[in-house]
Motif scaffolding. Structure first.
Motif, PDB file in Angstrom:
ATOM      1  N   GLY A   1     -19.389   7.295 -12.999  1.00  8.97           N
ATOM      2  CA  GLY A   1     -20.654   7.599 -12.334  1.00  8.97           C
ATOM      3  C   GLY A   1     -21.856   7.450 -13.244  1.00  8.97           C
ATOM      4  N   SER A   2     -21.764   8.012 -14.460  1.00  8.41           N
ATOM      5  CA  SER A   2     -22.907   7.937 -15.376  1.00  8.41           C
ATOM      6  C   SER A   2     -23.099   6.529 -15.910  1.00  8.41           C
ATOM      7  CB  SER A   2     -22.728   8.929 -16.532  1.00  8.41           C
ATOM      8  OG  SER A   2     -21.527   8.663 -17.235  1.00  8.41           O
ATOM      9  N   VAL A   3     -21.992   5.798 -16.147  1.00  8.18           N
ATOM     10  CA  VAL A   3     -22.087   4.418 -16.633  1.00  8.18           C
ATOM     11  C   VAL A   3     -22.740   3.537 -15.571  1.00  8.18           C
ATOM     12  CG1 VAL A   3     -20.749   2.371 -17.272  1.00  8.18           C
ATOM     13  CG2 VAL A   3     -20.122   4.607 -18.212  1.00  8.18           C
TER      14      VAL A   3
ATOM     15  N   PRO B   1      -7.730  -5.619 -20.277  1.00  7.54           N
ATOM     16  CA  PRO B   1      -6.693  -5.108 -21.192  1.00  7.54           C
ATOM     17  C   PRO B   1      -6.922  -3.641 -21.540  1.00  7.54           C
ATOM     18  CG  PRO B   1      -7.465  -7.260 -21.909  1.00  7.54           C
ATOM     19  CD  PRO B   1      -8.401  -6.814 -20.820  1.00  7.54           C
ATOM     20  N   LEU B   2      -5.848  -2.893 -21.600  1.00  7.68           N
ATOM     21  CA  LEU B   2      -5.928  -1.473 -21.947  1.00  7.68           C
ATOM     22  C   LEU B   2      -6.048  -1.336 -23.466  1.00  7.68           C
ATOM     23  CD1 LEU B   2      -5.662   1.349 -20.524  1.00  7.68           C
ATOM     24  CD2 LEU B   2      -3.268   1.314 -21.249  1.00  7.68           C
ATOM     25  N   PRO B   3      -7.039  -0.593 -23.956  1.00  8.35           N
ATOM     26  CA  PRO B   3      -7.140  -0.404 -25.410  1.00  8.35           C
ATOM     27  C   PRO B   3      -5.877   0.237 -25.974  1.00  8.35           C
ATOM     28  CG  PRO B   3      -9.148   0.332 -24.312  1.00  8.35           C
ATOM     29  CD  PRO B   3      -8.142   0.056 -23.235  1.00  8.35           C
ATOM     30  N   ALA B   4      -5.526  -0.164 -27.172  1.00 10.40           N
ATOM     31  CA  ALA B   4      -4.325   0.386 -27.814  1.00 10.40           C
ATOM     32  C   ALA B   4      -4.533   1.870 -28.126  1.00 10.40           C
ATOM     33  CB  ALA B   4      -4.023  -0.388 -29.088  1.00 10.40           C
TER      34      ALA B   4
ATOM     35  N   LYS C   1     -20.279  -3.345 -19.499  1.00  8.90           N
ATOM     36  CA  LYS C   1     -20.530  -4.785 -19.618  1.00  8.90           C
ATOM     37  C   LYS C   1     -20.060  -5.520 -18.366  1.00  8.90           C
ATOM     38  CE  LYS C   1     -19.662  -8.737 -22.661  1.00  8.90           C
ATOM     39  NZ  LYS C   1     -18.927  -9.240 -23.858  1.00  8.90           N
ATOM     40  N   LEU C   2     -18.885  -5.130 -17.848  1.00 10.09           N
ATOM     41  CA  LEU C   2     -18.352  -5.774 -16.641  1.00 10.09           C
ATOM     42  C   LEU C   2     -19.262  -5.528 -15.444  1.00 10.09           C
ATOM     43  CD1 LEU C   2     -16.031  -7.289 -15.217  1.00 10.09           C
ATOM     44  CD2 LEU C   2     -14.884  -5.080 -14.919  1.00 10.09           C
ATOM     45  N   LEU C   3     -19.748  -4.299 -15.301  1.00  7.20           N
ATOM     46  CA  LEU C   3     -20.659  -3.978 -14.197  1.00  7.20           C
ATOM     47  C   LEU C   3     -21.963  -4.754 -14.317  1.00  7.20           C
ATOM     48  CD1 LEU C   3     -20.095  -0.116 -14.014  1.00  7.20           C
ATOM     49  CD2 LEU C   3     -19.555  -1.742 -12.206  1.00  7.20           C
ATOM     50  N   GLU C   4     -22.459  -4.876 -15.541  1.00  5.72           N
ATOM     51  CA  GLU C   4     -23.714  -5.595 -15.741  1.00  5.72           C
ATOM     52  C   GLU C   4     -23.555  -7.080 -15.407  1.00  5.72           C
ATOM     53  OE1 GLU C   4     -27.137  -6.207 -19.202  1.00  5.72           O
ATOM     54  OE2 GLU C   4     -25.428  -4.884 -19.553  1.00  5.72           O
ATOM     55  N   GLU C   5     -22.399  -7.642 -15.800  1.00  6.74           N
ATOM     56  CA  GLU C   5     -22.173  -9.078 -15.569  1.00  6.74           C
ATOM     57  C   GLU C   5     -21.893  -9.398 -14.102  1.00  6.74           C
ATOM     58  OE1 GLU C   5     -18.990  -9.962 -18.204  1.00  6.74           O
ATOM     59  OE2 GLU C   5     -20.279 -10.182 -19.981  1.00  6.74           O
ATOM     60  N   SER C   6     -21.152  -8.522 -13.420  1.00  5.65           N
ATOM     61  CA  SER C   6     -20.713  -8.846 -12.053  1.00  5.65           C
ATOM     62  C   SER C   6     -21.626  -8.267 -10.977  1.00  5.65           C
ATOM     63  CB  SER C   6     -19.275  -8.363 -11.833  1.00  5.65           C
ATOM     64  OG  SER C   6     -19.167  -6.980 -12.100  1.00  5.65           O
TER      65      SER C   6
ATOM     66  N   ALA D   1      -6.642   6.269 -23.288  1.00  7.86           N
ATOM     67  CA  ALA D   1      -6.890   4.836 -23.481  1.00  7.86           C
ATOM     68  C   ALA D   1      -7.916   4.330 -22.471  1.00  7.86           C
ATOM     69  CB  ALA D   1      -5.581   4.067 -23.362  1.00  7.86           C
ATOM     70  N   ARG D   2      -7.806   4.790 -21.230  1.00  9.54           N
ATOM     71  CA  ARG D   2      -8.784   4.379 -20.199  1.00  9.54           C
ATOM     72  C   ARG D   2     -10.179   4.886 -20.538  1.00  9.54           C
ATOM     73  NH1 ARG D   2      -8.253   2.215 -14.571  1.00  9.54           N
ATOM     74  NH2 ARG D   2      -8.770   4.254 -13.727  1.00  9.54           N
ATOM     75  N   ASP D   3     -10.262   6.079 -21.115  1.00  6.75           N
ATOM     76  CA  ASP D   3     -11.572   6.611 -21.496  1.00  6.75           C
ATOM     77  C   ASP D   3     -12.273   5.710 -22.512  1.00  6.75           C
ATOM     78  OD1 ASP D   3     -11.171   8.763 -19.828  1.00  6.75           O
ATOM     79  OD2 ASP D   3     -10.612  10.156 -21.422  1.00  6.75           O
ATOM     80  N   SER D   4     -11.491   4.946 -23.265  1.00  8.97           N
ATOM     81  CA  SER D   4     -12.067   4.042 -24.263  1.00  8.97           C
ATOM     82  C   SER D   4     -12.690   2.794 -23.651  1.00  8.97           C
ATOM     83  CB  SER D   4     -10.979   3.611 -25.262  1.00  8.97           C
ATOM     84  OG  SER D   4     -10.386   4.723 -25.889  1.00  8.97           O
ATOM     85  N   LEU D   5     -12.581   2.651 -22.331  1.00 11.55           N
ATOM     86  CA  LEU D   5     -13.085   1.458 -21.644  1.00 11.55           C
ATOM     87  C   LEU D   5     -14.548   1.572 -21.201  1.00 11.55           C
ATOM     88  CD1 LEU D   5     -10.061   0.509 -19.325  1.00 11.55           C
ATOM     89  CD2 LEU D   5     -11.010  -0.895 -21.172  1.00 11.55           C
ATOM     90  N   GLN D   6     -15.224   2.648 -21.569  1.00 13.86           N
ATOM     91  CA  GLN D   6     -16.557   2.875 -21.011  1.00 13.86           C
ATOM     92  C   GLN D   6     -17.535   1.739 -21.339  1.00 13.86           C
ATOM     93  OE1 GLN D   6     -18.058   6.953 -21.317  1.00 13.86           O
ATOM     94  NE2 GLN D   6     -15.986   7.667 -21.721  1.00 13.86           N
TER      95      GLN D   6
END
Length: 475
Positions: free
Chosen positions: A127-129, A69-72, A107-112, A97-102
């Motif tokens: 890249g840094s994340v 979901p895209l942050p509001a 978390k998604l990268l860590e889980e998958s 809004a996408r920048d707020s997804l860091q």
């Protein structure tokens, strides 16, 4: 090609920008990767994923759609999840809004625990994340090598401070070229290439995506882009992998009644005489431009099929309108479609003899697939740079315009269409498109580019610090 059995299977995450001109090439590359038996996690917003074309059954089990979901954001209308949903001046809020997804992406990268993440220009922070989690990163650019090379490095871009700096070829390109913006083209997007108080510029995002990634995958091919690819590797000192032109392949779409009606009309037209007009999901002409395009089509005498966007999303306060009486005067000879139209089906029809286009690269590749000559009318983004490449190689003819404000006339539209579609002087454009089909759309060449990329991704994936443990393949 690398052995992709057992432990050699890759898990690749795709994170495209929220524009269909980006999501579709990302999906095409995903299909190529999945066809080799690798797992793809395709990450986008729920509404965008629901609007994507359906996958062929044989690939559906290899491509997993992840709905994020895209942050509001206070300046984004409800349900606005792609550029197609928004007026041009509100697109920047999609990026914010996408920048707020860091944190969510971390978390998604860590889980998958993917082996690689391929991300788009806007998410320069990936890249840094990802590196903190041991995930390798590739910036996958749907922008072509000439566009990437034009903007150089961040240190080069810092010296480009005024519109006039963008209307000449850059000093770091060592060969003669006309690839640069016209003044009216850069003026239309200059707000996006300069920093704002609450945002960073698109070009900062683009160049940072190159500089912060492990490698760059770019839509293009070495036979067509060799000089530009050398420039990129020289200035950035990292591998650039062309992934081919990614011509659109078949999707598992239901039979569409709208296409039956369109086909019935096209079947009645003379071979090679219909003008197909479409400017992609981003471009909305001004009212003045719309009027001149319409009157130019009328003046040309050609039958036409026009896919017209009269507004950008439900929140667009300035819909555009066809000239009074236009539809009555062209009834039977022309169709104006204000909803979705099956572009590939239309371009494949024998009655279509020319394509009036914005120079978006996906549309260019689709035209080449079906050998349709190009008349170019640019509006936004990288379209001007694409048009210069096509002009240089005699693959397209641009409607003559005022260099400063971009004005054009109905007469210039009509004359350009006649030149490219029927006149003797335009034969070079018709022939060049046919010549390029073998280069752009050859399946063996396309497979070779994807296999080359996958071989590198396999050999140079990092060990994951979190999640599933495995042996590092660095080397």
């Amino acid at each position: 090609m690398a052995d992709h059995e057992g432990s050699n299977k890759l898990h690749i995450m795709m994170f495209p920008w929220l524009a269909f001109g980006h999501m579709i090439p990302y999906l095409e590359l995903s299909k190529h990767i999945a066809s080799r038996g690798h797992k793809v996690s395709f990450v986008s917003t729920p509404r965008n994923i629901n609007r994507l074309p359906k996958l062929p059954p044989n690939l559906a089990s290899f491509i997993h759609f992840v709905k994020l979901p895209l942050p509001a954001h206070q300046n984004l209308p409800e349900n606005a999840e792609a550029t197609i949903d928004l007026p041009y001046d509100k697109v920047k809020y999609l990026k914010l809004a996408r920048d707020s997804l860091q944190e969510t992406m971390a978390k998604l990268l860590e889980e998958s625990s993917p082996d690689w993440i391929l991300h788009d220009f806007d998410s320069y922070w990936v890249g840094s994340v990802a590196s903190k989690l041991g995930v390798s990163t590739a910036f996958f650019s749907i922008f072509t090598p000439p566009t990437l090379a034009f903007f150089g490095r961040l240190v080069d871009f810092a010296e480009m401070t005024k519109p006039e700096d963008f209307i000449v070829p850059p000093k770091w390109v060592p060969f003669k070229t006309t690839v640069a913006f016209r003044l009216f083209e850069i003026l239309r997007i200059f707000d996006a290439v300069t920093e704002e108080d609450d945002n960073v510029s698109d070009i900062f995002r683009l160049i940072s995506s190159i500089e912060r990634s492990d490698i760059v995958a770019v839509r293009g091919c070495s036979e067509f882009d060799s000089e530009w690819l050398k420039v990129l590797e020289n200035i950035h000192r990292k591998p650039f992998f062309p992934v081919g032109q990614l011509p659109t392949t078949a999707y598992d779409e239901p039979t569409d009644n709208a296409w039956k009606d369109i086909k019935a009309w096209l079947d009645k037209q003379a071979t090679g005489r219909v003008i197909y007009v479409a400017f992609g999901s981003e471009a909305k002409p001004s009212q003045t431009e719309l009027t001149e395009i319409a009157l130019g089509l009328e003046l040309s005498g050609f039958p036409f099929f026009w896919v017209l966007r009269t507004r950008r999303g439900e929140s667009d306060p300035d819909p555009i309108h066809l000239p009074e009486g236009f539809e009555n005067r062209t009834k039977g000879r022309g169709i104006v479609c204000t909803s979705w139209a099956p572009q590939l089906n239309i371009l494949s029809h024998d009655s279509v003899g020319g394509f009036l286009t914005h120079s978006g690269w996906s549309s260019v590749v689709e035209a080449i697939q079906f050998e349709k000559p190009l008349v170019l009318l640019t509006f936004l983004a990288d379209q001007g740079l694409n048009a210069r490449v096509l002009e240089e190689k005699k693959m397209g003819y641009s409607v003559p315009r005022d260099e400063r404000d971009g004005r054009f006339t109905s007469e210039s539209v009509a004359e350009s269409l006649r030149l490219v579609v029927v006149e003797k002087e335009g034969n070079i454009y018709r022939q060049k498109i046919k010549e390029m089909k073998g280069l752009f759309c050859d399946q063996t060449k396309q497979d070779g580019y994807v296999d080359n990329l996958l071989h590198y991704l396999h050999c140079h994936r990092k060990s994951i610090k979190y999640g599933t443990q495995r042996i590092s393949m660095d080397g």
